[in-house]
Scaffold this motif. Structure first.
Motif, mmCIF file in Angstrom:
data_model
loop_
_atom_site.group_PDB
_atom_site.id
_atom_site.type_symbol
_atom_site.label_atom_id
_atom_site.label_comp_id
_atom_site.label_asym_id
_atom_site.label_seq_id
_atom_site.Cartn_x
_atom_site.Cartn_y
_atom_site.Cartn_z
ATOM 1 N N TYR A 222 0.788 -1.227 0.000
ATOM 2 C CA TYR A 222 0.000 0.000 0.000
ATOM 3 C C TYR A 222 0.820 1.276 0.000
ATOM 4 C CZ TYR A 222 0.682 -0.185 5.077
ATOM 5 O OH TYR A 222 1.221 -0.240 6.318
ATOM 6 N N TYR A 223 2.095 1.163 -0.205
ATOM 7 C CA TYR A 223 2.875 2.398 -0.195
ATOM 8 C C TYR A 223 4.015 2.336 -1.200
ATOM 9 C CZ TYR A 223 5.657 6.281 1.504
ATOM 10 O OH TYR A 223 6.361 7.446 1.598
ATOM 11 N N GLN A 224 4.137 3.373 -1.986
ATOM 12 C CA GLN A 224 5.286 3.500 -2.879
ATOM 13 C C GLN A 224 5.702 4.964 -2.893
ATOM 14 O OE1 GLN A 224 4.360 2.208 -6.924
ATOM 15 N NE2 GLN A 224 2.740 0.975 -6.002
ATOM 16 N N SER A 225 6.976 5.184 -2.945
ATOM 17 C CA SER A 225 7.376 6.574 -3.121
ATOM 18 C C SER A 225 8.658 6.646 -3.934
ATOM 19 C CB SER A 225 7.551 7.261 -1.770
ATOM 20 O OG SER A 225 8.867 7.109 -1.326
ATOM 21 N N GLN B 217 -0.259 6.100 -1.775
ATOM 22 C CA GLN B 217 -0.594 5.237 -0.678
ATOM 23 C C GLN B 217 -2.033 4.816 -0.852
ATOM 24 O OE1 GLN B 217 0.558 6.800 2.964
ATOM 25 N NE2 GLN B 217 0.168 4.898 4.027
ATOM 26 N N THR B 218 -2.237 3.521 -0.790
ATOM 27 C CA THR B 218 -3.615 3.063 -0.898
ATOM 28 C C THR B 218 -4.078 2.644 0.487
ATOM 29 O OG1 THR B 218 -2.786 0.898 -1.477
ATOM 30 C CG2 THR B 218 -3.498 2.309 -3.277
ATOM 31 N N ASP C 290 -6.518 -1.769 -0.094
ATOM 32 C CA ASP C 290 -7.860 -1.427 -0.558
ATOM 33 C C ASP C 290 -7.689 -0.271 -1.518
ATOM 34 O OD1 ASP C 290 -10.368 -0.583 -0.973
ATOM 35 O OD2 ASP C 290 -10.843 -0.179 1.141
ATOM 36 N N ILE C 291 -7.688 -0.565 -2.796
ATOM 37 C CA ILE C 291 -7.303 0.484 -3.746
ATOM 38 C C ILE C 291 -8.433 1.466 -4.022
ATOM 39 C CG2 ILE C 291 -5.418 -0.711 -4.927
ATOM 40 C CD1 ILE C 291 -7.538 -1.484 -7.059
ATOM 41 N N THR C 292 -9.574 1.265 -3.398
ATOM 42 C CA THR C 292 -10.611 2.289 -3.577
ATOM 43 C C THR C 292 -10.299 3.524 -2.750
ATOM 44 O OG1 THR C 292 -11.919 1.377 -1.791
ATOM 45 C CG2 THR C 292 -12.412 0.577 -4.017
ATOM 46 N N GLN C 293 -9.339 3.394 -1.844
ATOM 47 C CA GLN C 293 -8.918 4.564 -1.079
ATOM 48 C C GLN C 293 -7.480 4.885 -1.456
ATOM 49 O OE1 GLN C 293 -9.119 2.530 2.666
ATOM 50 N NE2 GLN C 293 -10.960 3.672 3.226
ATOM 51 N N HIS C 294 -7.168 6.139 -1.552
ATOM 52 C CA HIS C 294 -5.756 6.465 -1.764
ATOM 53 C C HIS C 294 -5.418 7.883 -1.337
ATOM 54 C CE1 HIS C 294 -6.931 7.994 -5.980
ATOM 55 N NE2 HIS C 294 -6.576 9.034 -5.282
ATOM 56 N N MET C 295 -4.132 8.076 -1.165
ATOM 57 C CA MET C 295 -3.611 9.426 -1.026
ATOM 58 C C MET C 295 -2.381 9.499 -1.916
ATOM 59 S SD MET C 295 -2.324 11.679 2.175
ATOM 60 C CE MET C 295 -0.926 10.736 2.653
ATOM 61 N N LYS C 296 -2.397 10.443 -2.828
ATOM 62 C CA LYS C 296 -1.240 10.606 -3.704
ATOM 63 C C LYS C 296 -0.613 11.966 -3.405
ATOM 64 C CE LYS C 296 -3.168 7.924 -7.480
ATOM 65 N NZ LYS C 296 -3.816 7.991 -8.796
ATOM 66 N N ILE C 297 0.670 11.958 -3.248
ATOM 67 C CA ILE C 297 1.357 13.231 -2.998
ATOM 68 C C ILE C 297 2.366 13.446 -4.118
ATOM 69 C CG2 ILE C 297 2.701 14.588 -1.364
ATOM 70 C CD1 ILE C 297 1.849 12.583 0.787
ATOM 71 N N GLN D 257 3.295 21.250 -3.161
ATOM 72 C CA GLN D 257 2.851 19.876 -2.953
ATOM 73 C C GLN D 257 1.367 19.782 -3.274
ATOM 74 O OE1 GLN D 257 4.120 20.500 0.793
ATOM 75 N NE2 GLN D 257 6.171 20.298 -0.027
ATOM 76 N N ARG D 258 1.052 18.665 -3.813
ATOM 77 C CA ARG D 258 -0.351 18.434 -4.150
ATOM 78 C C ARG D 258 -0.751 17.130 -3.483
ATOM 79 N NH1 ARG D 258 -3.187 15.736 -8.290
ATOM 80 N NH2 ARG D 258 -4.911 16.936 -9.184
ATOM 81 N N TYR D 259 -1.778 17.199 -2.628
ATOM 82 C CA TYR D 259 -2.288 16.012 -1.959
ATOM 83 C C TYR D 259 -3.598 15.641 -2.638
ATOM 84 C CZ TYR D 259 0.922 17.362 1.791
ATOM 85 O OH TYR D 259 2.018 17.698 2.514
ATOM 86 N N ASP D 260 -3.682 14.422 -3.102
ATOM 87 C CA ASP D 260 -4.891 13.969 -3.782
ATOM 88 C C ASP D 260 -5.482 12.837 -2.948
ATOM 89 O OD1 ASP D 260 -6.783 12.813 -5.347
ATOM 90 O OD2 ASP D 260 -5.486 12.517 -7.105
ATOM 91 N N LEU D 261 -6.616 13.087 -2.297
ATOM 92 C CA LEU D 261 -7.169 12.102 -1.379
ATOM 93 C C LEU D 261 -8.499 11.568 -1.888
ATOM 94 C CD1 LEU D 261 -5.717 14.483 0.502
ATOM 95 C CD2 LEU D 261 -6.304 12.838 2.246
ATOM 96 N N LEU D 262 -8.688 10.277 -1.713
ATOM 97 C CA LEU D 262 -9.947 9.658 -2.102
ATOM 98 C C LEU D 262 -10.388 8.733 -0.972
ATOM 99 C CD1 LEU D 262 -12.042 9.100 -4.399
ATOM 100 C CD2 LEU D 262 -10.591 7.166 -5.034
ATOM 101 N N ASP D 263 -11.508 9.031 -0.387
ATOM 102 C CA ASP D 263 -12.046 8.228 0.718
ATOM 103 C C ASP D 263 -11.002 7.928 1.775
ATOM 104 O OD1 ASP D 263 -14.540 8.170 -0.328
ATOM 105 O OD2 ASP D 263 -14.225 6.296 -1.433
ATOM 106 N N TRP D 264 -10.215 8.905 2.060
ATOM 107 C CA TRP D 264 -9.053 8.676 2.942
ATOM 108 C C TRP D 264 -9.484 8.948 4.379
ATOM 109 C CZ3 TRP D 264 -4.976 6.070 1.944
ATOM 110 C CH2 TRP D 264 -3.851 6.168 2.786
ATOM 111 N N ASN D 265 -10.130 7.939 4.997
ATOM 112 C CA ASN D 265 -10.727 8.224 6.295
ATOM 113 C C ASN D 265 -9.745 8.133 7.454
ATOM 114 O OD1 ASN D 265 -10.500 5.485 6.289
ATOM 115 N ND2 ASN D 265 -12.651 5.162 5.740
ATOM 116 N N TYR D 266 -8.464 8.220 7.158
ATOM 117 C CA TYR D 266 -7.476 8.237 8.235
ATOM 118 C C TYR D 266 -7.094 9.655 8.618
ATOM 119 C CZ TYR D 266 -7.004 3.787 5.877
ATOM 120 O OH TYR D 266 -7.269 2.609 5.275
ATOM 121 N N PHE D 267 -7.689 10.623 7.954
ATOM 122 C CA PHE D 267 -7.200 11.989 8.092
ATOM 123 C C PHE D 267 -8.375 12.933 8.256
ATOM 124 C CE2 PHE D 267 -4.841 15.687 6.119
ATOM 125 C CZ PHE D 267 -3.958 15.795 7.168
ATOM 126 N N ILE D 268 -8.109 14.138 8.697
ATOM 127 C CA ILE D 268 -9.154 15.140 8.886
ATOM 128 C C ILE D 268 -10.001 15.265 7.632
ATOM 129 C CG2 ILE D 268 -9.583 17.581 9.329
ATOM 130 C CD1 ILE D 268 -6.853 17.692 10.649
#
Lengths: 256, 831
Positions: B482-485, B512-513, B544-551, B578-589
């Motif tokens: 779930y993580y690559q950078s 990050q998925t 769970d690839i339906t959720q992600h955060m891309k930075i 920086q660009r944060y792209d979040l999708l259903d990312w319920n770990y964060f505000i």
């Protein structure tokens, strides 16, 4: 392979010798040199010493180990000066330095050693057929030193007034370069660099040094145009002269 | 025998060699030996003359003969017959050792330096015997016996085998150490002065060597006298000393009788020969007053050795040939008057500055850093500072930079040669492991001496284009699930080559998925993945690839060395996005949407440390501010409205962030090994609009300080003795919310090895720090404390690695049992 391993384990130096020579003939320098590295010590002072030294040096050269090959070529020249291979070995010793000579921007110690060694060779064997090539290679090496010394002066010029007066350093470095390599192909560049540095230094000087330094720049101008009357920097040099003179005039008026 | 007489008086006559005969040899080839002389038949040589002497020297150089003579056997007219007499020595075919360990055999073999095939003489055997014996006596094996047996080699004629038997016996230790006649200094103090000679069986000497080594003992006797000299007892001397051997328990008793003499004081100090500086000024610089306790060592230091020694006044101003000689002109009672005889000499200006040993780094990269330049007056302190700064470049071995001063007294100039030694400076980091049921791996490459202009020059790829002092770093990290950078950065320290203005570029991207719900654990708060060395908190969760955060981000930085207030200062400015792209990312505000962070950073720092790896002295300070444009001021929206979605609220992040860091290094022993470091840092994250506080860019405090991957732009601050990130407060939504922190540390370091191949040092530390969410709660005295010890290893190719053990004394209000005994692994240099 197992034959070679067995050979290494045996202490039959006579066999080592014949095998080493065979490997050498086959240009298997790795194996040959392993055997020879021992044999040169074992057969020191015998009738085989000369041949072994020569062959070992060639093996190392074949392995691109210029550093060690050079050492053994020089050993040969020292120990067997009257051998008919001495001339070749002396030449090869210079060649190993030549091969080790790096890019001009790096430490040029091997370049200097190569030049010295070629010079020795030419002095020793002035009639050798290799002299012509040696001279060519020496010129190539000297060009590196010339270029390096030019870069040195140029760097100080480029640094300008970063951390102190680098124009003064540029002048000295350029003068040293001209002194070390009077026939340098950068002669015109270096001479102009001196002129320009002296001028800029004068312009940036504190008042009490200004007049002297402007005069110095003007003197430098005449030296420069004397040597390069139609050079590519003539126009820029003329500009320096006229600017310096008009600036000096301003001071002269003040004095009056 | 009728041998022609050679007259050594008068001018040498020239002869032609008609024959050369080699006699006296048994196994070697006479023809080949004749050649070795460099003489040949038909050659014309002067007799006596250089050619003959050279031939003799050549034979000696071979090392095969014990006697060499060249004689004229017969002279007829202008023809000469030469006879070369050579006496062969038996030669070595093998050396065998008994009684030694394998490693010792190697050392001894090297010391003895007799090669197979070289001649064996009684002298060489004696020498070898002495060598081996001395070697072990030096190591405290005082009773070592060496026995060398020479045997003929049955396999080869005129060859011998050497059997070297060594019996080291036991080490000799010091049983008792007795001083007599000392009143001013106690036995304990004298014992302390004796560094290498110490009594056994004393607690005080637990860490000190108890071996008796004669050579060290002599040095220690001098040290005792030096100790007296330091406190004014200039005439102190050792009346007698006695070392008694006790054969039965292999020890020695040492008895030293001392005459302390009187205590002396400095009297009048007068200066002669000084024309540049007035005597008052020199006396002031000397910092020794009339009435001070006479101390020869201090006097020497103040004249020559100290950084601000008197002679440096001259040395820094071109007076390279200057010299100050203190002469005692009178001794009245206990007072010594000194006359300082100053020789000023002429000023030397620098002519050539030569750089040697740069086999990889291009010359201009070195030359542009050198402060001693052609045309300037010679200056010792600039020379020293240059050496220090060349060490800082990181391309050369700092322990091995030697400047060579080559004065030319005729024309008052001096050439300076900087002799360098390249060291491997590229770093590679490859780590992979199986943790928490998944593969975690990273690959990092850092080339610190890159040459980007040679990137298309095939010849320069050996194996990489190097030499321009640029840095290129590449890094990829993944846990496979779930993580690559990926990141890349490039730095050119001298943009344009004329000024040390650095340009840095970097780009990065991470994906990050989400993982299945078992991963979610509010008490961990999802801000922090514990960094290296700890397990990932993803207990076997599947992705769970339906959720992600891309930075995705990029930055451009520009650094400039300043000349004011002094030239240790640098100013660094950076623009980054920086660009944060979040999708259903319920770990964060914020769960969905795109967040943009455009910020500018300005950092002012002053760095004057002497060595980047094992720092002994100097300091490193930086103060920085990072800010985004105050977007909210340009909009008239009422952000206090709770109904505005997070997506809209955080579309453009805004904040301002202030940081301060400072560290000071100082050696505390005379050998400059033990170093103390004090460090202080603090940070504050502020906002322009109360309702638009940045969810990103927080401070996370606690643990090893390694930011394995820094999520949400947060900054990881280590505090040893506590679990990673355990000292960070949470906000109401369960995310890390460190908006202000401070931290203090005190470290004592001691080097165990300072080789270029490996620098190892041990350290002990005291640390304290805390992080707060609200500025109102901030209390710089309410700190979480810890103490511990650690070890650091610097290997050129892997960089700095280490392990620390810390004990946290306080409880964390945010996590149970976060303090107490903790181990931390450290990779890379932190600040």
């Amino acid at each position: 392979c197992s034959k070679y391993q067995k050979l290494l384990k045996s202490q039959d130096y006579e066999l080592w010798y014949t095998e080493a020579m065979a490997y050498y003939e086959k240009e298997d320098y790795t194996r040959a040199s392993t055997l020879l590295s021992q044999l040169v010590n074992i057969y020191r002072g015998t009738e085989r010493a000369e041949e072994l030294n020569y062959v070992y040096a060639n093996c190392l050269y074949g392995l691109n180990n210029d550093l060690s090959a050079g050492h053994y070529y020089r050993e040969f020249v020292k120990n067997f000066p009257v051998s008919d291979k001495a001339e070749e070995c002396m030449y090869m010793s210079a060649i190993t330095y030549y091969n080790m000579s790096p890019k001009p921007r790096l430490d040029q110690t091997p370049t200097e050693q190569a030049i010295q060694e070629f010079q020795l060779f030419i002095n020793m064997y002035p009639n050798s057929s290799r002299v012509e090539e040696a001279t060519l290679l020496m010129d190539e090496l000297r060009d590196k030193l010339v270029y390096k010394s030019y870069l040195n002066a140029k760097l100080y010029y480029d640094l300008g007034d970063y951390m102190g007066n680098n124009y003064m350093s540029a002048v000295i470095a350029a003068q040293n370069s001209l002194k070390d390599f009077p026939d340098t192909k950068y002669r015109e560049e270096l001479s102009f660099l001196i002129l320009e540095s002296k001028y800029i230094q004068a312009v940036k000087s504190v008042e009490e040094k200004k007049v002297d330094r402007l005069r110095d720049a003007i003197d430098e101008y005449y030296t420069f145009v004397n040597e390069f009357p139609e050079g590519k920097y003539k126009r820029r040099a003329d500009k320096i002269l006229s600017d310096s003179e008009s600036m000096l005039e301003g001071y002269n008026k003040e004095e009056v | 025998q009728d041998v022609p007489n050679i007259s050594y008086s008068g001018s040498p006559k020239r002869y032609e060699i008609s024959s050369i005969e080699v006699v006296g040899i048994q196994n070697l080839d006479p023809k080949m030996l004749a050649k070795l002389s460099g003489l040949r038949e038909g050659q014309e040589i002067p007799v006596p003359g250089d050619e003959i002497s050279q031939a003799i020297r050549k034979y000696w150089d071979q090392g095969l003969f014990s006697d060499v003579k060249i004689r004229a056997k017969h002279i007829e007219g202008r023809k000469i017959d030469l006879e070369i007499y050579l006496q062969e020595r038996p030669r070595l075919s093998e050396m065998t050792f008994t009684g030694l360990k394998k490693s010792e055999v190697e050392t001894v073999r090297e010391k003895v330096s007799m090669m197979k095939g070289s001649q064996v003489t009684p002298f060489l055997i004696d020498k070898a015997e002495k060598y081996i014996k001395d070697y072990f006596v030096d190591k405290g094996f005082y009773n070592t016996e060496v026995n060398i047996i020479q045997k003929d080699d049955p396999a080869k004629a005129n060859h011998v085998l050497l059997e070297i038997n060594v019996d080291k016996k036991d080490k000799v230790k010091v049983n008792s150490l007795i001083f007599e006649g000392n009143e001013v200094l106690t036995d304990g103090k004298l014992n302390k002065a004796m560094k290498k000679t110490n009594e056994k069986g004393k607690i005080l000497n637990f860490f000190r060597t108890k071996k008796f080594i004669a050579e060290k003992y002599e040095e220690d006797l001098t040290a005792v006298i030096d100790k007296y000299n330091e406190i004014g007892h200039r005439d102190a001397r050792i009346v007698s000393e006695e070392v008694t051997r006790n054969i039965e328990d292999n020890t020695v008793d040492v008895k030293i009788k001392i005459e302390e003499g009187n205590k002396y004081y400095f009297g009048d100090i007068s200066w002669v020969g000084n024309t540049i500086y007035p005597s008052d000024y020199l006396s002031y610089k000397l910092r020794i007053k009339k009435g001070d306790v006479f101390n020869q060592k201090l006097l020497g230091e103040r004249i020559m050795d100290d950084e601000d020694a008197v002679q440096n006044e001259y040395m820094d101003n071109g007076y390279l040939f200057s010299n100050i000689n203190p002469v005692e002109i009178s001794v009245k009672g206990d007072t010594i008057d000194l006359e300082m005889r100053v020789y000023e000499g002429q000023q030397a200006s620098i002519n050539n500055v030569i750089i040697r040993g740069n086999t990889k780094t291009h010359e201009h990269v070195v030359r542009r850093e050198i402060r001693t330049k052609p045309g300037q007056l010679f200056s010792k302190s600039e020379l020293i500072r240059t050496v220090r700064e060349l060490a800082q470049l990181g391309h050369f071995d700092p322990e091995n930079i030697s400047p060579d001063v080559q004065p030319n007294q005729d024309n008052g100039t001096v050439d300076l040669v900087y002799q360098l030694e390249e060291k491997a400076n590229d770093q590679i980091e490859l780590s992979g492991g199986w943790g928490a049921g998944m593969f975690v791996g990273s690959l990092g490459l850092k080339f610190t001496n890159f040459s980007i202009r040679n990137i298309f020059n095939g010849e320069a790829w050996r194996p990489l284009p190097t030499g321009d002092g640029q840095t290129l770093a590449l890094r990829a990290q993944t846990n496979g699930k779930y993580y690559q950078s990926y990141s890349m950065s490039f730095t050119e320290p001298w943009l344009g080559g004329k000024k040390p203005n650095s340009l840095s570029l970097s780009i990065y991207h991470s994906i990050q998925t989400g993982v299945s719900s078992s991963y979610y654990n509010p008490s961990y708060g999802y801000g922090g993945y514990p960094g290296y060395g700890s397990s990932y908190p993803g207990y076997g969760g599947s992705s769970d690839i339906t959720q992600h955060m891309k930075i995705t981000g990029a930055s451009v930085g520009f650094g400039k060395r300043l000349r004011w207030p002094d030239d240790w200062f640098t100013l660094y400015t950076e623009a980054s996005y920086q660009r944060y792209d979040l999708l259903d990312w319920n770990y964060f505000i914020m769960q969905n949407g795109i967040s943009n962070n455009l910020n500018f950073k300005v950092v002012l720092s002053r760095r004057s440390i002497d060595n980047p790896i094992y720092t002994r002295r100097g300091s490193d300070f930086s103060v920085g501010v990072e800010f985004t444009p105050p977007w909210s001021m340009f909009s008239d929206k009422d952000w206090s409205n709770q109904n505005i979605s997070d997506e809209e609220r955080y579309q453009r992040i805004e904040y301002h962030k202030w940081t301060f860091k400072g560290a000071v290094f100082k050696p505390i022993d005379t050998a400059e090994k033990l170093v103390v470091m004090g460090r202080m840092e603090m940070g504050f994250l502020g906002y322009y609009n109360k309702y638009l506080q940045s969810p990103f860019e927080k401070f996370i405090l606690g643990g090893d300080g390694m930011s394995g991957y820094s999520m949400y732009g947060s900054e990881t601050i280590g505090l040893r003795g506590y679990e990673n990130s355990s000292l960070t407060p949470y906000n109401t939504e369960g995310s890390y919310d460190g908006n202000i922190y401070n931290k203090l540390s005190l470290e004592v370091r001691y080097p165990l090895a300072l080789q270029p191949s490996a620098t190892v040092f041990a350290l002990g530390f005291l640390e304290a720090g805390n992080a707060w969410s609200q500025y109102e709660d901030f209390n710089p005295f309410e700190l979480k404390r810890s103490a511990g010890v650690g070890l650091r290893i610097f290997l050129p190719i892997f960089g700095l690695m280490g392990i620390d053990w810390g004990y946290g004394f306080d409880d964390s209000p945010y996590r149970q049992n976060a303090g107490g005994s903790q181990f931390h692994f450290v990779i890379g240099q932190s600040f």
